[in-house]
Design an enzyme around this catalytic site. Sequence first.
Site, short mmCIF file in Angstrom:
data_model
loop_
_atom_site.label_atom_id
_atom_site.label_comp_id
_atom_site.label_asym_id
_atom_site.label_seq_id
_atom_site.Cartn_x
_atom_site.Cartn_y
_atom_site.Cartn_z
N ASP A 186 35.27 0.93 -34.66
CA ASP A 186 34.64 -0.56 -34.54
C ASP A 186 34.04 -0.60 -35.65
OD1 ASP A 186 33.05 -2.45 -34.26
OD2 ASP A 186 32.13 -2.08 -32.12
N GLN A 231 29.79 -3.49 -37.91
CA GLN A 231 28.76 -3.41 -38.72
C GLN A 231 28.97 -2.49 -39.98
OE1 GLN A 231 26.24 -4.90 -38.09
NE2 GLN A 231 26.76 -5.80 -35.97
N CYS A 279 23.33 -5.97 -26.74
CA CYS A 279 24.77 -5.75 -26.30
C CYS A 279 24.79 -4.10 -26.47
CB CYS A 279 25.71 -6.48 -27.08
SG CYS A 279 25.64 -7.98 -26.52
N1 PLP Z 1 30.88 -3.96 -32.48
C1 PLP Z 1 29.57 -4.20 -33.02
C2 PLP Z 1 29.12 -2.70 -33.29
C3 PLP Z 1 28.80 -5.12 -33.00
O1 PLP Z 1 27.90 -5.25 -33.78
C4 PLP Z 1 29.32 -6.51 -32.57
C5 PLP Z 1 28.57 -7.86 -32.53
O2 PLP Z 1 27.47 -7.71 -32.78
C6 PLP Z 1 30.67 -6.37 -32.14
C7 PLP Z 1 31.25 -5.32 -31.76
C8 PLP Z 1 31.17 -7.78 -31.49
O3 PLP Z 1 31.42 -8.54 -32.42
P1 PLP Z 1 32.35 -10.01 -32.30
O4 PLP Z 1 31.08 -10.67 -31.19
O5 PLP Z 1 32.15 -10.69 -33.46
O6 PLP Z 1 33.55 -9.71 -31.45
#
Ligand code: PLP
Length: 404
Positions: free
Chosen positions: A198, A201, A362
Amino acid sequence: MSFEETRKDFPILTQQIYGKPLVYFDNAATTQKPVCVIEKIKNAYYEQNANIHRGVHFLSERATEAHECARKKVQQFINARSSNEIIFTRGTTEAINLVAFSFGETFCKEGDEIIVTEMEHHSNIVPWQMMCERKKVHLKVAHFDENGMLNLDELRKLTNENTKLIAVAHVSNVLGTVNPVKEIAQIAHAAGALLLVDGAQSVPHLQVDVQDIDADFFAFSGHKIYGPTGIGVLFGKEQLLEKMQPYQGGGEMIQKVTFEKTTYNELPFKFEAGTPDFIGSTALAEALNYVDKLGMKNIAQYEHDLLEYARIRLSEIDGMRFFGNAPDRSGVLSFLVGNIHPYDMGSILDKLGIAVRTGHHCAQPVMDHFGIEGTVRTSFAFYNTKAEIDTLFNGIVRAQKMFR
Ligand code: PLP
């Protein structure tokens, strides 16, 4: 050019909030957009708006070319082998959901295992939980220590011949930890498993090379790297994407449709059902061109200095407690001050024109790890300055006085 000069490219930063200059420290949630990106979107609607791929007319061809050029730009930006490996999605969340569904349907069966870590954003947990429930696959969790570093020994022990995939954040959105994804790729591959990174960030802050990491899948969001909302990227190794079932059905992802049998389009279109965000992809490419001009290495160095400055400065504050003390960190600084509730701190800072994020970000398992409800999170971009960190320092001290 100094990074401070880039501020003139971001019109929103000139705003006053409650009569105070805006200090925008919520970049991990979304970044501001430079004029060139805003203009790109405007001009695309003024000059080249037509649906792509299906038209023979001039505008459609022009829009198609822009969308496919954007794909090549992304390929080059993360050093993928082929543009067939670049799937446009709505963002990181959709990219991970795509893999959890399509990879799960194609490769996973009862008794298999998926590993996630305790520091994941919900979007790298919940899609796997949903898939695991559907396919009767077991979800395992690798933990982090008090400094916010992953326990790689535990991860090694968790990984076995049943492991199908390890899903891990490149950079934690709460702790700022930069995870050793190259090493994790080796752990996964040694067990015959795959790695999904992922990169939500990491892409805005570090130079990413998916081949060097040897990631099987890599996801990121356009809006976190100065591009528009609604566009993101899934990178996947071509030989895997070839085998995986489509995620959604509809236009563009098909080769031939009959009521008896439908055959699917080739990559990358097999995974892009319906009209894609072709204006968004073009604007994302513009954003990537913009950061390329600044240089990802320069950005990483500048932001690292900012982060260190913030840490040193804020550690002077009585009762300051940081979350995430790994040696290799990027982008974010999470903290609590004494027993001031993060929401109260965030609200007071807001009245001073300072935008920070408060809450669980989140990542509720990270909060559970520390036994807290939430943190205050400041997150940086190259347009931020040390003077703004001083403003933040003064704001926190002021809040503290109010609560005394
Ligand atoms: N993964 C990480 C580490 C994040 O910080 C975020 C969003 O803050 C996401 C996934 C999700 O990103 P998005 O809402 O743009 O799909």
